[in-house]
Design a protein around this motif. Structure first.
Motif, PDB file in Angstrom:
ATOM      1  N   GLY A 161     -54.806 -15.287 -25.711  1.00 46.10           N
ATOM      2  CA  GLY A 161     -53.674 -16.127 -26.073  1.00 46.10           C
ATOM      3  C   GLY A 161     -53.435 -16.280 -27.564  1.00 46.10           C
ATOM      4  O   GLY A 161     -52.477 -16.918 -27.968  1.00 46.10           O
ATOM      5  N   ARG A 162     -54.311 -15.722 -28.398  1.00 44.65           N
ATOM      6  CA  ARG A 162     -54.134 -15.829 -29.849  1.00 44.65           C
ATOM      7  C   ARG A 162     -53.606 -14.519 -30.399  1.00 44.65           C
ATOM      8  O   ARG A 162     -53.988 -13.445 -29.955  1.00 44.65           O
ATOM      9  CB  ARG A 162     -55.453 -16.178 -30.533  1.00 44.65           C
ATOM     10  CG  ARG A 162     -55.914 -17.580 -30.141  1.00 44.65           C
ATOM     11  CD  ARG A 162     -57.076 -18.042 -30.933  1.00 44.65           C
ATOM     12  NE  ARG A 162     -56.730 -18.154 -32.342  1.00 44.65           N
ATOM     13  CZ  ARG A 162     -57.618 -18.294 -33.305  1.00 44.65           C
ATOM     14  NH1 ARG A 162     -58.900 -18.323 -33.004  1.00 44.65           N
ATOM     15  NH2 ARG A 162     -57.251 -18.397 -34.553  1.00 44.65           N
ATOM     16  N   ASP A 163     -52.722 -14.615 -31.379  1.00 42.52           N
ATOM     17  CA  ASP A 163     -52.138 -13.453 -32.032  1.00 42.52           C
ATOM     18  C   ASP A 163     -53.124 -12.918 -33.072  1.00 42.52           C
ATOM     19  O   ASP A 163     -53.595 -13.665 -33.934  1.00 42.52           O
ATOM     20  CB  ASP A 163     -50.822 -13.853 -32.695  1.00 42.52           C
ATOM     21  CG  ASP A 163     -50.072 -12.695 -33.311  1.00 42.52           C
ATOM     22  OD1 ASP A 163     -50.519 -11.531 -33.191  1.00 42.52           O
ATOM     23  OD2 ASP A 163     -49.019 -12.961 -33.916  1.00 42.52           O
ATOM     24  N   LEU A 164     -53.436 -11.628 -32.984  1.00 38.97           N
ATOM     25  CA  LEU A 164     -54.412 -11.045 -33.904  1.00 38.97           C
ATOM     26  C   LEU A 164     -53.923 -10.955 -35.340  1.00 38.97           C
ATOM     27  O   LEU A 164     -54.734 -11.038 -36.267  1.00 38.97           O
ATOM     28  CB  LEU A 164     -54.794  -9.632 -33.437  1.00 38.97           C
ATOM     29  CG  LEU A 164     -55.778  -9.535 -32.299  1.00 38.97           C
ATOM     30  CD1 LEU A 164     -56.058  -8.068 -31.979  1.00 38.97           C
ATOM     31  CD2 LEU A 164     -57.069 -10.236 -32.622  1.00 38.97           C
ATOM     32  N   THR A 171     -61.744  -6.336 -34.448  1.00 40.08           N
ATOM     33  CA  THR A 171     -60.928  -7.107 -33.515  1.00 40.08           C
ATOM     34  C   THR A 171     -61.306  -6.806 -32.065  1.00 40.08           C
ATOM     35  O   THR A 171     -61.775  -5.718 -31.741  1.00 40.08           O
ATOM     36  CB  THR A 171     -59.424  -6.803 -33.683  1.00 40.08           C
ATOM     37  OG1 THR A 171     -59.168  -5.453 -33.292  1.00 40.08           O
ATOM     38  CG2 THR A 171     -58.956  -7.037 -35.102  1.00 40.08           C
ATOM     39  N   ARG A 172     -61.084  -7.806 -31.234  1.00 40.76           N
ATOM     40  CA  ARG A 172     -61.234  -7.649 -29.790  1.00 40.76           C
ATOM     41  C   ARG A 172     -60.465  -8.790 -29.131  1.00 40.76           C
ATOM     42  O   ARG A 172     -60.948  -9.929 -29.047  1.00 40.76           O
ATOM     43  CB  ARG A 172     -62.702  -7.678 -29.386  1.00 40.76           C
ATOM     44  CG  ARG A 172     -62.874  -7.408 -27.913  1.00 40.76           C
ATOM     45  CD  ARG A 172     -64.287  -7.059 -27.564  1.00 40.76           C
ATOM     46  NE  ARG A 172     -64.363  -6.830 -26.130  1.00 40.76           N
ATOM     47  CZ  ARG A 172     -65.445  -7.063 -25.429  1.00 40.76           C
ATOM     48  NH1 ARG A 172     -66.526  -7.508 -26.008  1.00 40.76           N
ATOM     49  NH2 ARG A 172     -65.440  -6.834 -24.148  1.00 40.76           N
ATOM     50  N   ARG A 173     -59.261  -8.480 -28.670  1.00 35.50           N
ATOM     51  CA  ARG A 173     -58.368  -9.500 -28.120  1.00 35.50           C
ATOM     52  C   ARG A 173     -58.960 -10.244 -26.931  1.00 35.50           C
ATOM     53  O   ARG A 173     -58.656 -11.407 -26.709  1.00 35.50           O
ATOM     54  CB  ARG A 173     -57.038  -8.870 -27.696  1.00 35.50           C
ATOM     55  CG  ARG A 173     -56.197  -8.412 -28.839  1.00 35.50           C
ATOM     56  CD  ARG A 173     -54.809  -7.869 -28.447  1.00 35.50           C
ATOM     57  NE  ARG A 173     -54.571  -7.612 -27.052  1.00 35.50           N
ATOM     58  CZ  ARG A 173     -54.911  -6.479 -26.400  1.00 35.50           C
ATOM     59  NH1 ARG A 173     -55.526  -5.521 -27.033  1.00 35.50           N
ATOM     60  NH2 ARG A 173     -54.635  -6.324 -25.134  1.00 35.50           N
ATOM     61  N   GLN A 174     -59.810  -9.587 -26.147  1.00 29.32           N
ATOM     62  CA  GLN A 174     -60.385 -10.227 -24.966  1.00 29.32           C
ATOM     63  C   GLN A 174     -61.239 -11.446 -25.321  1.00 29.32           C
ATOM     64  O   GLN A 174     -61.433 -12.330 -24.491  1.00 29.32           O
ATOM     65  CB  GLN A 174     -61.244  -9.222 -24.166  1.00 29.32           C
ATOM     66  CG  GLN A 174     -60.445  -8.124 -23.517  1.00 29.32           C
ATOM     67  CD  GLN A 174     -60.091  -6.988 -24.475  1.00 29.32           C
ATOM     68  OE1 GLN A 174     -60.489  -6.985 -25.636  1.00 29.32           O
ATOM     69  NE2 GLN A 174     -59.321  -6.036 -23.991  1.00 29.32           N
ATOM     70  N   ASP A 183     -57.078  -0.633 -25.471  1.00 28.72           N
ATOM     71  CA  ASP A 183     -56.153  -0.736 -24.347  1.00 28.72           C
ATOM     72  C   ASP A 183     -54.685  -0.809 -24.769  1.00 28.72           C
ATOM     73  O   ASP A 183     -53.806  -0.799 -23.919  1.00 28.72           O
ATOM     74  CB  ASP A 183     -56.507  -1.932 -23.469  1.00 28.72           C
ATOM     75  CG  ASP A 183     -56.402  -3.247 -24.213  1.00 28.72           C
ATOM     76  OD1 ASP A 183     -56.739  -3.271 -25.417  1.00 28.72           O
ATOM     77  OD2 ASP A 183     -55.999  -4.245 -23.594  1.00 28.72           O
ATOM     78  N   LEU A 184     -54.414  -0.869 -26.068  1.00 22.06           N
ATOM     79  CA  LEU A 184     -53.033  -0.901 -26.540  1.00 22.06           C
ATOM     80  C   LEU A 184     -52.492   0.518 -26.728  1.00 22.06           C
ATOM     81  O   LEU A 184     -53.243   1.436 -27.046  1.00 22.06           O
ATOM     82  CB  LEU A 184     -52.936  -1.641 -27.876  1.00 22.06           C
ATOM     83  CG  LEU A 184     -53.234  -3.128 -27.876  1.00 22.06           C
ATOM     84  CD1 LEU A 184     -53.074  -3.690 -29.282  1.00 22.06           C
ATOM     85  CD2 LEU A 184     -52.349  -3.876 -26.901  1.00 22.06           C
ATOM     86  N   SER A 185     -51.190   0.649 -26.557  1.00 22.63           N
ATOM     87  CA  SER A 185     -50.556   1.941 -26.820  1.00 22.63           C
ATOM     88  C   SER A 185     -50.513   2.164 -28.332  1.00 22.63           C
ATOM     89  O   SER A 185     -50.702   1.237 -29.124  1.00 22.63           O
ATOM     90  CB  SER A 185     -49.128   1.950 -26.265  1.00 22.63           C
ATOM     91  OG  SER A 185     -48.303   1.077 -27.026  1.00 22.63           O
ATOM     92  N   THR A 186     -50.239   3.396 -28.708  1.00 25.41           N
ATOM     93  CA  THR A 186     -50.123   3.725 -30.132  1.00 25.41           C
ATOM     94  C   THR A 186     -49.065   2.849 -30.784  1.00 25.41           C
ATOM     95  O   THR A 186     -49.268   2.328 -31.886  1.00 25.41           O
ATOM     96  CB  THR A 186     -49.773   5.214 -30.306  1.00 25.41           C
ATOM     97  OG1 THR A 186     -50.796   5.988 -29.673  1.00 25.41           O
ATOM     98  CG2 THR A 186     -49.664   5.594 -31.768  1.00 25.41           C
TER      99      THR A 186
END
Length: 64
Positions: free
Chosen positions: A14-17, A7-10, A38-41
């Motif tokens: 705007g899309r939900d993983l 995964t790589r949200r960047q 870049d997300l918290s635990t």
């Protein structure tokens, strides 16, 4: 040959993983890695819970 997705949200703004990873599993991807540095635990935990409910297809492996 196994298909391994990461995964790589960047790359999908705007899309939900969660539903995206689920669709990979249903399409035949055999392994996926949630790699969102870049997300918290807590955010990663919540994302993984949403991916895993309901259960994924048998044999699909999810790495965090």
């Amino acid at each position: 040959m196994k298909i391994y997705a990461i995964t790589r949200r960047q790359l999908t703004p705007g899309r939900d993983l969660a539903p995206m990873v689920r669709s990979w599993a249903e399409a035949g991807v055999e392994m996926a890695q949630v790699r969102e540095k870049d997300l918290s635990t807590r955010e990663v935990y919540d994302l993984v819970r949403r991916i895993l409910e309901p259960p994924l297809p048998r044999g699909f492996e999810l790495f965090v």
